[in-house]
Motif scaffolding. Structure first.
Motif, short mmCIF file in Angstrom:
data_model
loop_
_atom_site.label_atom_id
_atom_site.label_comp_id
_atom_site.label_asym_id
_atom_site.label_seq_id
_atom_site.Cartn_x
_atom_site.Cartn_y
_atom_site.Cartn_z
N PRO A 822 -16.29 -2.91 -6.30
CA PRO A 822 -15.23 -2.04 -6.22
C PRO A 822 -13.89 -2.47 -6.48
CG PRO A 822 -16.70 -2.60 -4.21
CD PRO A 822 -16.95 -3.59 -5.09
N TRP A 824 -10.59 -2.55 -5.32
CA TRP A 824 -10.16 -2.94 -3.87
C TRP A 824 -9.01 -1.98 -3.60
CZ3 TRP A 824 -13.89 -4.48 -0.91
CH2 TRP A 824 -14.70 -5.24 -1.69
N TYR A 827 -10.26 1.56 -3.07
CA TYR A 827 -11.09 1.52 -1.84
C TYR A 827 -10.10 1.88 -0.47
CZ TYR A 827 -15.40 0.28 0.66
OH TYR A 827 -16.65 0.14 1.45
N GLN A 830 -8.85 5.42 -0.46
CA GLN A 830 -9.80 6.28 -0.11
C GLN A 830 -10.07 6.20 1.41
OE1 GLN A 830 -11.13 8.80 -1.98
NE2 GLN A 830 -9.57 8.42 -3.43
N LEU A 831 -10.22 4.92 1.85
CA LEU A 831 -10.52 4.65 3.30
C LEU A 831 -9.23 5.44 4.13
CD1 LEU A 831 -12.61 3.35 5.00
CD2 LEU A 831 -11.35 1.54 5.12
N ILE A 852 -10.57 -4.24 4.25
CA ILE A 852 -10.60 -3.63 2.94
C ILE A 852 -9.00 -3.83 2.40
CG2 ILE A 852 -10.43 -1.50 1.44
CD1 ILE A 852 -13.32 -2.57 2.49
N SER A 871 -20.28 -2.37 -0.63
CA SER A 871 -20.35 -1.76 -2.18
C SER A 871 -20.97 -0.49 -1.86
CB SER A 871 -21.31 -2.59 -2.87
OG SER A 871 -20.57 -4.03 -3.17
N TYR A 874 -18.71 2.39 -0.70
CA TYR A 874 -17.62 2.59 -1.73
C TYR A 874 -18.25 3.44 -2.71
CZ TYR A 874 -14.54 1.92 -5.67
OH TYR A 874 -13.43 2.06 -6.85
N PHE A 877 -18.00 6.82 -1.18
CA PHE A 877 -16.81 7.59 -1.41
C PHE A 877 -16.75 8.50 -2.72
CE2 PHE A 877 -14.54 4.38 1.49
CZ PHE A 877 -14.24 5.17 2.33
N PHE A 895 -11.21 7.11 -9.63
CA PHE A 895 -11.86 5.76 -9.09
C PHE A 895 -11.96 4.81 -10.54
CE2 PHE A 895 -13.56 8.76 -5.86
CZ PHE A 895 -13.53 7.80 -4.64
#
Length: 1038
Positions: A822, A824, A827, A830-831, A852, A871, A874, A877, A895
């Motif tokens: 990923p 990060w 990540y 997106q989170l 994260i 992973s 991820y 996502f 991404f």
């Protein structure tokens, strides 16, 4: 391959040419394409010539001479477009205004069996009336008008004018002599009975067969006598002449119109019987089939019957085209340009092992034409023997293109398991394996119980070269060092060019392009793109003018498939005729680029080694940028696959390969080009969960082998069993079998039962558990089946259905997650964009925002979190974003992932979602997932907006085309099924006539399938249950 040899002469099928001399007669019917009917069943004493027959009709003009017709050189006006052996079909007369411009032969945008129209003429009953009246008018028929009329119907209309006799490789056509000859200057009206059968629907043919069987003895004897007089066996290669088929003049005498009461009664009986038969057939529930389709099916089925008799006979006759109908040969000539097979292909197809349907392995160099042999063998099974054909990737009947892949990882294990189960369960299935790279063929022969055929043939000579610095050496096995000096590169390099191109790629490429094609194999995907850009930087502007219009069209099509986006590298290189080719491209991009390369629009591909194994794109020159694939040194079979792409049959006189190497790799390369191919070894044990364990689970689940002894016996017949001495050093095959079964039992996939056969003997039997059956039906990798079960079980406790996010996570492939690294920062962003309910999913999985955040900032983390779960989330996502945006390009940028990787992820997720669905169907506790996963699988499969999914179900319709169709007003499957192809062409941009016809045809087929499924469901609902209480059983007479 034979398809690329334009200079090849007309095909000869191993026997003499068939020469046909046929007389034609005048007829009055306009615009009839082709009429052929299946003959009635032959009586026990009749000659063999009655097996395949046809009626010949053509208007005879003054002075017409018999026409000679030979297969392969017949004009459209001289022979049936189908060129069916044993059939003579009337040529189409001059086209009427409505028919003008219609081709006589099928093209690639039409039905392969031509354009045969249905027809309507006068009333069928009226023609029967005229037939009887005419027969009774003839003076010579005065005594027995009824018998003669009956005889005429059966002997002249139903019995066929053409008969066929096969003697060795010679086919002889003969005609019945109908009446004495008339003057060639006289126009004669066609008699009604000659065309009676032409207007008979296929459903009425049975009536005539019954009528023939019920004819009186006198009529049968007369008919039989006439046939016997017309039949004769001639010597092979003789030219068979045919008597002209003339019509007797009609008798216009007034007295001939008088009929007796018995005549009238007989007329009524015939008409009444026909009316009754027609009414009965009309009421019967028969599928509506067009006359054109009936004619095509009749023609094809009759020729296949001839081919079946040929292929099943014990003679050496290989029939019209290697035991196939001659139509197959004609289609190969028309669509692929194959007019004659190579000598090795003929030898292979006529091997006794092939004709006796024994298993066979054949091996030839790349581009030798192996696929054509496989196609012919497949068609023999499908058309003549009417048996199923199993295709494994590019493998046929079972013919497998890449037999050497049996030694490559999980693919090899799957291939070996499939072949082993087929060989164990079916002794009648023919296995034919083909490959360009085989070494330890003896092991494969023993495993497949097959014979072996090999030939060094290559249609184009291959010259292999090595390049060290600016010197070119030719590979020479006779030389002591393995190579001989050939030449120095003669190309003026500037200082800037030397720095940019130390390997002299520009010099090697410009010797070939743009007039010829070239492939450059690079060690990595990134290197492919860099090399393509570097070469274009030093190419002159003259290269921009080569097929400039086609290049602009290619760029336009690429933008359309990408929703307006195009890779900047391709934007720069395509105008020069250069492009890269690797897994980072989407499927649509690869297809467009490959088509452009084949057409000569692109002349240079920079590609990875996967192109050599998976795509047939030959080139005049193949350049290997390095003797490495990524960081691993080339293997012999990889090298042979790459250099095997050099040389295009029918286009190039020779092919060249150039391997670029450094001085330090010289010795290793010399060993590479001289050593034999690597051996092929079984992967069943190396791929443990996908190999031997999956095999044992399927054996028990399918009940192929359920006891320990049977399973061990099965293992002895696998390739692993054949090679056990080489592969098993510490354990025996028995120990490996017992250990694997114990593992499956401990994991809860199998259950063991002990059966005492005697006081001393105990037999262990196995049966599959519910979890084992679910894993087997879902084809779940056994390494993950217990993890999947736990994830689904945990999901039942707190399944978040506010969005698809939770379900997407559950269907994200485990094996892809283990390979993911990923980003990060992405990540973390997106989170943070998830809704509270979606963030709750991450929390349930143990992935917190703080974790994260610390990974993104590079802080040390003490808390342990499952790396695979992180992973996998991820990748979820990525998939979830893709389902919302449905644009691979935007997701790729968001991404920072290659668009090809994202497309592969989407394809893998759709496949795994289907597997999870089947897994849940076998376990009642997961009933809630069934309906949810059906819809999710469909969304992952098409990844488009909901309104486009019905259109995407049609074969040949991808996202871009679906959007065009939807915008044009075609919003459902019913719209497409009822569309007019000509209207589609006008309303949808860049849609060819062929594509339009394929879309409409596919939509009609899919709609019919859905309608039939609904009809079956309705019939099932209306059918009374067999165990209905109080139901009275029907009385049956004993």
């Amino acid at each position: 391959m034979a398809s690329e040899r334009p200079e090849a002469p007309a095909m000869e099928e191993g026997g003499s040419r068939i020469r046909r001399r046929v007389s034609v007669r005048k007829r009055s019917r306009p615009s009839l394409g082709c009429a052929c009917v299946a003959p009635p069943a032959a009586e026990p004493g009749e000659e063999e010539e009655k097996d395949v027959v046809a009626e010949s009709r053509r208007r005879k003009t003054a002075g017409v001479q018999p026409a000679e017709v030979t297969p392969g050189d017949a004009s459209p006006r001289e022979a049936c477009p189908l060129n069916l052996p044993g059939w003579w079909c009337t040529p189409r007369p001059p086209a009427q205004p409505a028919d003008r411009g219609r081709p006589d032969h099928p093209n690639d945008s039409e039905d392969m069996f031509g354009d045969y129209d249905s027809f309507t003429e006068n009333s069928f009953l009226a023609q029967i009336d005229d037939l009887e009246q005419k027969c009774m008018q003839l003076p010579e028929h005065g005594k027995h008008a009824t018998e003669i009329a009956n005889e005429d119907i059966n002997s002249e209309s139903i019995k066929n004018k053409l008969s066929i006799t096969t003697v060795g490789n010679f086919t002889e056509l003969q005609t019945d002599k109908h009446a004495k000859n008339q003057s060639a200057q006289e126009d004669v009206a066609i008699e009604p009975e000659a065309d009676v059968l032409y207007d008979v629907p296929s459903s009425q043919v049975l009536y005539f067969e019954n009528l023939q069987n019920s004819s009186n003895d006198v009529g049968d004897k007369c008919a039989k006598g006439k046939d016997q007089k017309s039949l004769s066996h001639n010597v092979v290669n003789e030219e068979v002449s045919h008597n002209c088929i003339e019509q007797p003049q009609q008798n216009d005498e007034p007295s001939s119109k008088i009929r007796t009461s018995s005549d009238v009664n007989r007329r009524k009986s015939v008409k009444d019987y026909l009316k009754s038969a027609m009414t009965g057939n009309a009421k019967a529930q028969t599928p509506v089939i067009s006359r054109s389709k009936q004619l095509k099916e009749t023609l094809l089925s009759e020729e296949i019957n001839v081919a079946k008799k040929t292929i099943e006979s014990s003679s050496d006759d290989i029939g019209p085209f290697y035991s196939l109908p001659s139509r197959v040969r004609d289609l190969y000539a028309q669509f692929k340009g194959i007019e004659k097979l190579y000598e090795w292909q003929h030898a292979c197809l006529t091997l006794s092992s092939v004709q006796e349907r024994k298993n066979l392995i054949y091996s030839l160099p790349t581009s030798g034409g192996k696929t054509l042999v496989a196609e012919i063998l497949m068609l023999q099974e499908l058309l003549c023997r009417q048996k199923d054909v199993l295709m494994i990737l590019p493998y046929v009947a079972i013919v497998q293109e890449k037999l050497h892949m049996i030694g490559e990882g999980s693919r090899g294990a799957t291939l070996e398991m499939t072949l082993a189960k087929i060989l164990y369960t079916s002794k009648t299935t023919q296995v034919i394996g083909m490959s360009a790279t085989l070494n330890n063929v003896e092991d494969l022969k023993e495993f497949l119980q097959a014979e072996y055929y090999t030939n060094p043939f290559r249609p184009v000579e291959l010259k292999e070269y090595l390049k060290i610095n600016d010197s070119i050496y030719e590979v020479d096995s006779k030389a002591e060092s393995g190579m001989t000096f050939s030449r120095l590169l003669n190309y003026k390099y500037s200082d800037a060019l030397k720095k940019m191109d130390p390997d002299h790629l520009v010099a090697l490429v410009t010797e070939v392009i743009p007039n010829y094609s070239c492939l450059i194999f690079c060690p990595t995907k990134k290197n492919c793109e860099n090399v393509a850009q570097m070469i274009c930087k030093f190419l002159s502007k003259e290269y921009l003018k080569h097929k400039e219009k086609e290049k602009h069209e290619l760029i336009k099509n690429l933008k359309n498939t990408g929703g307006g986006s195009l890779c900047p590298v391709l934007q720069h290189t395509i105008p020069f005729g250069v492009a890269y080719h690797h897994s980072g491209l989407t499927g649509d991009e690869r297809k467009l680029l490959e088509e452009a390369y084949t057409a000569g629009v692109l002349c240079l591909f920079t590609c990875t080694s996967t192109l050599a194994a998976g795509v047939n794109l030959p080139a005049r020159r193949v350049i290997l940028r390095s003797p490495y694939v990524a960081t691993e040194f080339l293997k012999r079979h990889q090298y042979k696959q790459m250099v095997g792409r050099a040389g295009r049959a029918g286009i190039d006189t020779a092919g060249e390969s150039v391997l670029i190497l450094q001085e330090k790799d010289k010795q290793q390369v010399l060993e590479l080009i001289t050593r034999p191919l690597e051996n092929c070894y079984s992967q069943l044990v190396q791929e443990f969960t996908k190999g031997i364990q999956a095999l044992f689970l399927s054996l028990v689940g399918l009940k192929i082998a359920t006891s320990l002894g049977d399973i061990y016996h099965f293992m002895n017949d696998t390739l692993f069993g054949v090679q056990q001495k080489n592969l098993l050093k510490e354990k025996s095959l028995w120990e490996v079998t017992v250990e694997s079964l114990s593992y499956l039992t401990e994991k809860g996939l199998l259950q063991k039962d002990a059966v005492c056969k005697s006081e001393e003997e105990v037999q262990y039997n196995f049966h599959i558990t519910k979890l084992g059956r679910a894993s087997f039906k879902g084809t779940i990798d056994l390494a993950y089946c217990d993890i999947l079960y736990r994830d689904l079980k945990k999901g039942l406790e707190s399944l978040v259905l506010e969005s698809l996010f939770h379900l997407v996570y559950l269907t994200t492939p485990y094996e892809l997650a283990s390979q993911c690294k990923p980003d990060w920062m992405i990540y973390f962003r997106q989170l943070g964009q998830l809704s509270p309910a979606e963030q709750n999913v991450a929390s349930l999985l143990g992935v917190s925002e703080s974790f994260i955040g610390k990974k993104a900032s590079g802080q040390a983390i003490k808390k342990k979190v499952d790396k695979d779960i992180v992973s996998r989330l991820y990748l979820s996502f990525v998939l979830y974003t893709l389902l919302k945006e449905t644009n691979i390009w935007s997701v790729s940028e968001k991404f920072n992932m290659p668009r090809g990787y994202i497309q592969n992820l989407l394809t893998g997720a759709a496949s795994f979602s289907s597997c999870v669905l089947h897994f849940c169907e076998e376990l009642e506790e997961f009933w809630v997932y069934k309906a949810l996963l059906v819809e999710l699988t469909k969304k992952l499969t098409y990844c488009v907006k909901a309104e486009l999914i019905p259109l995407m179900e049609v074969t040949g319709v991808l996202e871009g085309r679906a959007k065009q169709l939807h915008s044009a007003g075609y919003k459902s499957l019913t719209h497409l099924a009822n569309a007019n192809p000509e209207v589609l062409i006008r309303t949808v941009d860049h849609l060819s006539r062929r594509q339009a016809k394929q879309i409409v045809s596919s939509a009609k087929m899919l709609l019919q399938e859905k309608a039939e499924a609904l009809q079956e469901e309705a019939e099932e609902l209306l059918r009374p249950p067999s165990d209905l209480p109080g139901a009275v059983a029907p009385n049956r007479k004993l």
